[in-house]
Write a protein that holds these residues in place. Structure first.
Motif, PDB file in Angstrom:
ATOM      1  N   MET A   1       0.846  -1.201   0.000  1.00 26.77           N
ATOM      2  CA  MET A   1       0.000   0.000   0.000  1.00 26.77           C
ATOM      3  C   MET A   1       0.877   1.246   0.000  1.00 26.77           C
ATOM      4  O   MET A   1       1.805   1.360   0.792  1.00 26.77           O
ATOM      5  CB  MET A   1      -0.916   0.005   1.228  1.00 26.77           C
ATOM      6  N   THR A   2       0.597   2.161  -0.915  1.00 21.91           N
ATOM      7  CA  THR A   2       1.379   3.386  -1.018  1.00 21.91           C
ATOM      8  C   THR A   2       0.987   4.361   0.088  1.00 21.91           C
ATOM      9  O   THR A   2      -0.193   4.647   0.287  1.00 21.91           O
ATOM     10  CB  THR A   2       1.151   4.056  -2.386  1.00 21.91           C
ATOM     11  N   VAL A   3       1.967   4.862   0.795  1.00 21.81           N
ATOM     12  CA  VAL A   3       1.716   5.845   1.844  1.00 21.81           C
ATOM     13  C   VAL A   3       1.625   7.217   1.188  1.00 21.81           C
ATOM     14  O   VAL A   3       2.521   7.609   0.423  1.00 21.81           O
ATOM     15  CB  VAL A   3       2.838   5.829   2.895  1.00 21.81           C
ATOM     16  N   PRO A   4       0.546   7.983   1.430  1.00 18.63           N
ATOM     17  CA  PRO A   4       0.419   9.297   0.800  1.00 18.63           C
ATOM     18  C   PRO A   4       1.550  10.237   1.221  1.00 18.63           C
ATOM     19  O   PRO A   4       1.905  10.310   2.396  1.00 18.63           O
ATOM     20  CB  PRO A   4      -0.943   9.800   1.286  1.00 18.63           C
ATOM     21  N   ASP A   5       2.091  10.940   0.245  1.00 20.35           N
ATOM     22  CA  ASP A   5       3.255  11.789   0.464  1.00 20.35           C
ATOM     23  C   ASP A   5       2.919  13.229   0.075  1.00 20.35           C
ATOM     24  O   ASP A   5       2.727  13.531  -1.109  1.00 20.35           O
ATOM     25  CB  ASP A   5       4.425  11.281  -0.379  1.00 20.35           C
ATOM     26  N   PRO A   6       2.834  14.143   1.041  1.00 19.03           N
ATOM     27  CA  PRO A   6       2.510  15.537   0.716  1.00 19.03           C
ATOM     28  C   PRO A   6       3.581  16.208  -0.140  1.00 19.03           C
ATOM     29  O   PRO A   6       3.330  17.239  -0.761  1.00 19.03           O
ATOM     30  CB  PRO A   6       2.405  16.205   2.085  1.00 19.03           C
ATOM     31  N   GLY A   7       4.773  15.613  -0.188  1.00 16.02           N
ATOM     32  CA  GLY A   7       5.836  16.186  -0.997  1.00 16.02           C
ATOM     33  C   GLY A   7       5.507  16.223  -2.475  1.00 16.02           C
ATOM     34  O   GLY A   7       6.030  17.074  -3.216  1.00 16.02           O
ATOM     35  N   PHE A   8       4.613  15.329  -2.937  1.00 12.85           N
ATOM     36  CA  PHE A   8       4.222  15.348  -4.349  1.00 12.85           C
ATOM     37  C   PHE A   8       3.497  16.655  -4.701  1.00 12.85           C
ATOM     38  O   PHE A   8       3.690  17.214  -5.778  1.00 12.85           O
ATOM     39  CB  PHE A   8       3.333  14.151  -4.676  1.00 12.85           C
ATOM     40  N   MET A   9       2.651  17.134  -3.779  1.00  9.70           N
ATOM     41  CA  MET A   9       1.929  18.381  -4.037  1.00  9.70           C
ATOM     42  C   MET A   9       2.873  19.567  -3.978  1.00  9.70           C
ATOM     43  O   MET A   9       2.749  20.510  -4.770  1.00  9.70           O
ATOM     44  CB  MET A   9       0.782  18.548  -3.030  1.00  9.70           C
ATOM     45  N   VAL A  10       3.818  19.528  -3.059  1.00  6.30           N
ATOM     46  CA  VAL A  10       4.807  20.605  -2.979  1.00  6.30           C
ATOM     47  C   VAL A  10       5.617  20.665  -4.265  1.00  6.30           C
ATOM     48  O   VAL A  10       5.825  21.738  -4.841  1.00  6.30           O
ATOM     49  CB  VAL A  10       5.736  20.397  -1.764  1.00  6.30           C
ATOM     50  N   ALA A  11       6.055  19.502  -4.758  1.00  4.86           N
ATOM     51  CA  ALA A  11       6.832  19.459  -5.995  1.00  4.86           C
ATOM     52  C   ALA A  11       6.001  19.933  -7.185  1.00  4.86           C
ATOM     53  O   ALA A  11       6.508  20.646  -8.073  1.00  4.86           O
ATOM     54  CB  ALA A  11       7.353  18.045  -6.238  1.00  4.86           C
ATOM     55  N   TYR A  12       4.726  19.542  -7.209  1.00  5.76           N
ATOM     56  CA  TYR A  12       3.844  19.996  -8.293  1.00  5.76           C
ATOM     57  C   TYR A  12       3.757  21.522  -8.317  1.00  5.76           C
ATOM     58  O   TYR A  12       3.857  22.151  -9.379  1.00  5.76           O
ATOM     59  CB  TYR A  12       2.450  19.387  -8.111  1.00  5.76           C
ATOM     60  N   GLU A  14       5.830  23.758  -6.851  1.00  3.69           N
ATOM     61  CA  GLU A  14       7.105  24.466  -6.958  1.00  3.69           C
ATOM     62  C   GLU A  14       7.793  24.252  -8.298  1.00  3.69           C
ATOM     63  O   GLU A  14       8.564  25.111  -8.740  1.00  3.69           O
ATOM     64  CB  GLU A  14       8.037  24.040  -5.818  1.00  3.69           C
ATOM     65  N   GLN A  15       7.491  23.135  -8.959  1.00  4.54           N
ATOM     66  CA  GLN A  15       8.211  22.822 -10.197  1.00  4.54           C
ATOM     67  C   GLN A  15       7.268  22.622 -11.389  1.00  4.54           C
ATOM     68  O   GLN A  15       7.338  23.365 -12.368  1.00  4.54           O
ATOM     69  CB  GLN A  15       9.051  21.556  -9.980  1.00  4.54           C
ATOM     70  N   THR A  16       6.393  21.624 -11.302  1.00  3.85           N
ATOM     71  CA  THR A  16       5.565  21.266 -12.452  1.00  3.85           C
ATOM     72  C   THR A  16       4.614  22.381 -12.853  1.00  3.85           C
ATOM     73  O   THR A  16       4.540  22.757 -14.035  1.00  3.85           O
ATOM     74  CB  THR A  16       4.754  19.991 -12.136  1.00  3.85           C
ATOM     75  N   LEU A  17       3.860  22.910 -11.898  1.00  2.68           N
ATOM     76  CA  LEU A  17       2.832  23.893 -12.215  1.00  2.68           C
ATOM     77  C   LEU A  17       3.401  25.164 -12.823  1.00  2.68           C
ATOM     78  O   LEU A  17       2.913  25.603 -13.881  1.00  2.68           O
ATOM     79  CB  LEU A  17       2.006  24.203 -10.961  1.00  2.68           C
TER      80      LEU A  17
END
Length: 270
Positions: A1-12, A14-17
């Motif tokens: 089971m994947t543990v939700p990681d708030p870092g994905f939203m931060v990266a989105y 700060e970088q992707t968006l």
């Protein structure tokens, strides 16, 4: 089971968006970074709220969000992406004519990161300091909040759902830059009017302003008809089955509409 990681939203954010806004949506760099900061702030604000409040906040925007990509994303997640990302400062370049395919891509790529953030904060809540865009709406706009709660409950089965509005002071007309909308609201205050709008988000994507509009209309006994919803001072109704995309002619599709909801839709479309 994947543990939700708030870092994905931060990266989105700060970088992707910012990169997508600049390269695909043709947004100036300074505005792109301000949008990204606003999106992360809105995401954290939403994640800090109880699940019930999150559901009430997205209710006005489900009609427009259900057709968003990714197609297999849960409906409530799509609506939360709309609330957090589409309704952010991103609305400024959208209204200025940003390419629709670029905006669609921005929303599509936001779904997974936002899901991670919401899941992480559900596991380990983080207190949010300061004022945020969803703060205090239930207290300031009691009729609107109660109405949207009833609409939220109505999603489960579709069709009509009773609404009992709380007693509260009658508000004045909310401040609006749109002269046409201000005129329509003023006229609605003179009697039991029926106002048609393809989707509630067409009036405003700012939650506070939209709550103010709903509060004013309900206080003056107006009825609101959208492509999939009927809101009156005594009940709300949601289209049965699949929702219909709220384009200007969509109300002609009366599948899933019943009773007063169907009658009003047919009277408006002729």
């Amino acid at each position: 089971m994947t543990v939700p990681d708030p870092g994905f939203m931060v990266a989105y954010c700060e970088q992707t968006l910012p990169g997508m806004l600049i390269d695909v949506c043709e947004v100036p760099e300074d505005l792109a970074h301000r949008i990204a900061v606003d999106v992360l702030r809105r995401a954290e604000a939403l994640a800090s709220l109880p699940a019930r409040e999150q559901d009430v906040l997205i209710a006005p925007f489900v009609e427009e969000a259900f057709a968003q990509e990714p197609a297999d994303a849960p409906l409530d997640l799509k609506a939360k992406v709309a609330l957090v990302v589409r309704n952010s400062l991103l609305d400024e370049p959208v209204r200025a004519g940003a390419p629709s395919y670029g905006v669609a891509a921005v929303l599509r790529y936001a779904a997974a990161p936002l899901s991670h953030l919401l899941g992480a904060r559900l596991r380990e809540p983080v207190g949010l300091a300061g004022i945020h865009p969803f703060m205090g709406l239930a207290g300031r706009y009691p009729r609107a909040w109660t109405c949207l709660e009833a609409l939220t409950d109505g999603f489960a089965a579709g069709g009509p759902h009773p609404l009992t509005l709380p007693a509260a002071p009658v508000p004045g007309l909310p401040p609006l830059a749109d002269d046409e909308l201000r005129t329509r609201l003023s006229r609605a205050a003179t009697g039991d009017a029926v106002l048609h709008v393809p989707a509630l988000g067409h009036w405003s994507r700012d939650s506070r302003r939209l709550h103010g509009i709903l509060e004013f209309l309900l206080a003056h006994r107006a009825t609101i008809l959208t492509t999939n919803y009927l809101i009156s001072p005594t009940d709300v109704s949601v289209r049965y089955g699949d929702l219909v995309s709220p384009d200007p002619s969509a109300l002609r599709d009366t599948r899933g509409l019943t009773g007063t909801h169907r009658t009003l839709a047919e009277s408006i479309t002729g």
